[in-house]
Scaffold this motif. Structure first.
Motif, PDB file in Angstrom:
ATOM      1  N   VAL A 167       0.876  -1.172   0.000  1.00 22.61           N
ATOM      2  CA  VAL A 167       0.000   0.000   0.000  1.00 22.61           C
ATOM      3  C   VAL A 167       0.910   1.219   0.000  1.00 22.61           C
ATOM      4  O   VAL A 167       1.679   1.422   0.929  1.00 22.61           O
ATOM      5  N   SER A 168       0.835   2.003  -1.074  1.00 22.85           N
ATOM      6  CA  SER A 168       1.727   3.152  -1.238  1.00 22.85           C
ATOM      7  C   SER A 168       0.935   4.447  -1.319  1.00 22.85           C
ATOM      8  O   SER A 168      -0.174   4.461  -1.862  1.00 22.85           O
ATOM      9  N   PRO A 169       1.521   5.528  -0.801  1.00 18.88           N
ATOM     10  CA  PRO A 169       0.828   6.812  -0.947  1.00 18.88           C
ATOM     11  C   PRO A 169       0.883   7.287  -2.392  1.00 18.88           C
ATOM     12  O   PRO A 169       1.871   7.051  -3.092  1.00 18.88           O
ATOM     13  N   ILE A 170      -0.189   7.907  -2.813  1.00 17.29           N
ATOM     14  CA  ILE A 170      -0.192   8.539  -4.131  1.00 17.29           C
ATOM     15  C   ILE A 170       0.667   9.783  -4.007  1.00 17.29           C
ATOM     16  O   ILE A 170       0.559  10.527  -3.032  1.00 17.29           O
ATOM     17  N   THR A 171       1.546  10.001  -4.956  1.00 14.84           N
ATOM     18  CA  THR A 171       2.413  11.177  -4.881  1.00 14.84           C
ATOM     19  C   THR A 171       1.814  12.319  -5.693  1.00 14.84           C
ATOM     20  O   THR A 171       1.055  12.106  -6.637  1.00 14.84           O
ATOM     21  N   LEU A 227       7.006  21.523  -3.862  1.00 15.08           N
ATOM     22  CA  LEU A 227       7.226  20.307  -3.080  1.00 15.08           C
ATOM     23  C   LEU A 227       6.522  19.131  -3.741  1.00 15.08           C
ATOM     24  O   LEU A 227       5.451  19.290  -4.331  1.00 15.08           O
ATOM     25  N   SER A 228       7.123  17.945  -3.640  1.00 12.42           N
ATOM     26  CA  SER A 228       6.469  16.730  -4.110  1.00 12.42           C
ATOM     27  C   SER A 228       6.612  15.661  -3.041  1.00 12.42           C
ATOM     28  O   SER A 228       7.540  15.690  -2.239  1.00 12.42           O
ATOM     29  N   GLY A 229       5.664  14.737  -3.045  1.00 15.21           N
ATOM     30  CA  GLY A 229       5.710  13.654  -2.068  1.00 15.21           C
ATOM     31  C   GLY A 229       4.351  13.012  -1.910  1.00 15.21           C
ATOM     32  O   GLY A 229       3.451  13.208  -2.738  1.00 15.21           O
ATOM     33  N   VAL A 255       0.380  13.625   2.933  1.00 12.74           N
ATOM     34  CA  VAL A 255       1.233  14.610   3.617  1.00 12.74           C
ATOM     35  C   VAL A 255       1.005  15.987   3.013  1.00 12.74           C
ATOM     36  O   VAL A 255       0.886  16.984   3.735  1.00 12.74           O
ATOM     37  N   LEU A 256       0.917  16.057   1.675  1.00  7.72           N
ATOM     38  CA  LEU A 256       0.675  17.342   1.008  1.00  7.72           C
ATOM     39  C   LEU A 256      -0.691  17.912   1.395  1.00  7.72           C
ATOM     40  O   LEU A 256      -0.833  19.114   1.610  1.00  7.72           O
ATOM     41  N   GLN A 257      -1.692  17.050   1.500  1.00  2.64           N
ATOM     42  CA  GLN A 257      -3.038  17.515   1.848  1.00  2.64           C
ATOM     43  C   GLN A 257      -3.108  18.033   3.280  1.00  2.64           C
ATOM     44  O   GLN A 257      -3.880  18.935   3.586  1.00  2.64           O
ATOM     45  N   ALA A 258      -2.290  17.487   4.177  1.00  2.44           N
ATOM     46  CA  ALA A 258      -2.301  17.905   5.582  1.00  2.44           C
ATOM     47  C   ALA A 258      -1.321  19.043   5.854  1.00  2.44           C
ATOM     48  O   ALA A 258      -1.240  19.540   6.973  1.00  2.44           O
ATOM     49  N   LEU A 259      -0.580  19.468   4.833  1.00  2.00           N
ATOM     50  CA  LEU A 259       0.457  20.485   4.994  1.00  2.00           C
ATOM     51  C   LEU A 259      -0.141  21.835   5.402  1.00  2.00           C
ATOM     52  O   LEU A 259      -1.111  22.305   4.822  1.00  2.00           O
ATOM     53  N   VAL A 269      22.848  35.422   0.414  1.00  2.00           N
ATOM     54  CA  VAL A 269      22.750  34.344   1.395  1.00  2.00           C
ATOM     55  C   VAL A 269      21.806  33.270   0.839  1.00  2.00           C
ATOM     56  O   VAL A 269      20.726  33.578   0.347  1.00  2.00           O
ATOM     57  N   THR A 270      22.234  32.039   0.921  1.00  2.51           N
ATOM     58  CA  THR A 270      21.372  30.922   0.521  1.00  2.51           C
ATOM     59  C   THR A 270      20.461  30.571   1.688  1.00  2.51           C
ATOM     60  O   THR A 270      20.940  30.269   2.778  1.00  2.51           O
ATOM     61  N   PRO A 271      19.163  30.648   1.474  1.00  2.00           N
ATOM     62  CA  PRO A 271      18.239  30.352   2.579  1.00  2.00           C
ATOM     63  C   PRO A 271      18.210  28.860   2.900  1.00  2.00           C
ATOM     64  O   PRO A 271      18.552  28.023   2.077  1.00  2.00           O
ATOM     65  N   VAL A 272      17.790  28.570   4.126  1.00  2.00           N
ATOM     66  CA  VAL A 272      17.606  27.191   4.573  1.00  2.00           C
ATOM     67  C   VAL A 272      16.107  26.915   4.549  1.00  2.00           C
ATOM     68  O   VAL A 272      15.319  27.717   5.045  1.00  2.00           O
ATOM     69  N   LEU A 273      15.737  25.788   3.972  1.00  6.99           N
ATOM     70  CA  LEU A 273      14.328  25.418   3.868  1.00  6.99           C
ATOM     71  C   LEU A 273      13.991  24.374   4.931  1.00  6.99           C
ATOM     72  O   LEU A 273      14.644  23.340   5.034  1.00  6.99           O
ATOM     73  N   VAL A 274      12.972  24.665   5.737  1.00  7.19           N
ATOM     74  CA  VAL A 274      12.483  23.716   6.736  1.00  7.19           C
ATOM     75  C   VAL A 274      11.158  23.174   6.198  1.00  7.19           C
ATOM     76  O   VAL A 274      10.265  23.938   5.834  1.00  7.19           O
ATOM     77  N   LYS A 275      11.054  21.823   6.140  1.00  4.19           N
ATOM     78  CA  LYS A 275       9.868  21.173   5.559  1.00  4.19           C
ATOM     79  C   LYS A 275       9.745  19.783   6.161  1.00  4.19           C
ATOM     80  O   LYS A 275      10.692  19.260   6.763  1.00  4.19           O
ATOM     81  N   PRO A 276       8.603  19.126   6.004  1.00  2.52           N
ATOM     82  CA  PRO A 276       8.477  17.731   6.451  1.00  2.52           C
ATOM     83  C   PRO A 276       9.479  16.837   5.702  1.00  2.52           C
ATOM     84  O   PRO A 276       9.691  17.010   4.498  1.00  2.52           O
ATOM     85  N   ASP A 277      10.066  15.889   6.396  1.00  4.00           N
ATOM     86  CA  ASP A 277      11.108  15.023   5.812  1.00  4.00           C
ATOM     87  C   ASP A 277      10.604  14.212   4.625  1.00  4.00           C
ATOM     88  O   ASP A 277      11.366  13.892   3.716  1.00  4.00           O
ATOM     89  N   SER A 278       9.339  13.856   4.613  1.00  7.49           N
ATOM     90  CA  SER A 278       8.816  12.992   3.547  1.00  7.49           C
ATOM     91  C   SER A 278       8.572  13.749   2.232  1.00  7.49           C
ATOM     92  O   SER A 278       8.256  13.130   1.222  1.00  7.49           O
TER      93      SER A 278
END
Length: 181
Positions: A102-106, A137-139, A143-147, A168-177
Motif C-alpha cells: 500500500v503506497s501513498p499517491i504522490t 514540493l512533491s511527495g 502529507v501534502l493535503q495535511a500540509l 545568502v542561501t536560505p535554509v528550507l524547513v519542511k516535512p522530511d517525507s
C-alpha cells in the motif's frame, strides 16, 4: 464354460492433479490518498488433487479467502487459506502468504513563503529580496493535503553579517517525507 469370454472393465481416473494460480480476493478500499501498488502471493501456484471432472471445471485460478484492506495506509502481510471446491484438496499447502503493498499517491504543490530573518545583530534592519519565495514540493499526497503553511519555512541566517549587502542561501524547513523540486 465357455473357455474364453469377453470381459469389459471400465477404467476411470479416481484422482487427478492440476496446477493452478492463486488470485487474491480483496474487500474494501485503501485510505484516501493511497493505492495498492503490488500484490505478491507465496506460493503463487499450487497443485490440487481431486476428481478429474471437478478439476476441469476450475480453470486455471483459485481464490484466497477474502482479505479486508479497508482504510489501509501501510503494507499488509497476512497468511490466508484458499477456497477449494468439495472433493478437491491442495497438495502440501495449507495456506498462502499474501503481501499487499500500500503506497501513498504522490503529488506536487507550490507554496509561497516570505523568508524569515534570523541572527541579525541588534540595531540593524534587514531587507530581503525577493520578498517571497515559491517552493515546489512533491511527495505523498496525504502529507501534502495535511500540509500547513507553518510546516514550511524559508530561513535567512544573518549571524555574523554586519552592515552591507550579502548574497545568502536560505535554509528550507519542511516535512522530511517531502522533496523540494
Amino acid at each position: 464354460t465357455p473357455q474364453t469370454v469377453t470381459v469389459r472393465v471400465p477404467i476411470e481416473a479416481r484422482l487427478g492433479f492440476k496446477d493452478v494460480s492463486i488470485k487474491v480476493a480483496l474487500k474494501g478500499d485503501v485510505a484516501s490518498g493511497y493505492w495498492v501498488s503490488n500484490i505478491v502471493v507465496s506460493p503463487s501456484t499450487i497443485t490440487l488433487a481431486g476428481s478429474p471432472d471437478t478439476l476441469d471445471t476450475l480453470g486455471g485460478l483459485i481464490s484466497t479467502e477474502v482479505l479486508d484492506i479497508q482504510d489501509a495506509k501501510q503494507d499488509i502481510v497476512k497468511r490466508t487459506g484458499v477456497i477449494l471446491p468439495d472433493g478437491v484438496s491442495a497438495v502440501n499447502v495449507q495456506s498462502v502468504l499474501v503481501l499487499i503493498d500500500v503506497s501513498p499517491i504522490t503529488g506536487g504543490q507550490t507554496i509561497q513563503r516570505s523568508p524569515i530573518v534570523r541572527g541579525l545583530e541588534r540595531g540593524l534592519i534587514a531587507s530581503v529580496s525577493p520578498a517571497t519565495v515559491d517552493i515546489i514540493l512533491s511527495g505523498p499526497l496525504p502529507v501534502l493535503q495535511a500540509l500547513k503553511l507553518a510546516d514550511v519555512q524559508v530561513i535567512v541566517d544573518l549571524v555574523g553579517k554586519g552592515v552591507g549587502k550579502f548574497k545568502v542561501t536560505p535554509v528550507l524547513v519542511k516535512p522530511d517525507s517531502l522533496k523540494v523540486e
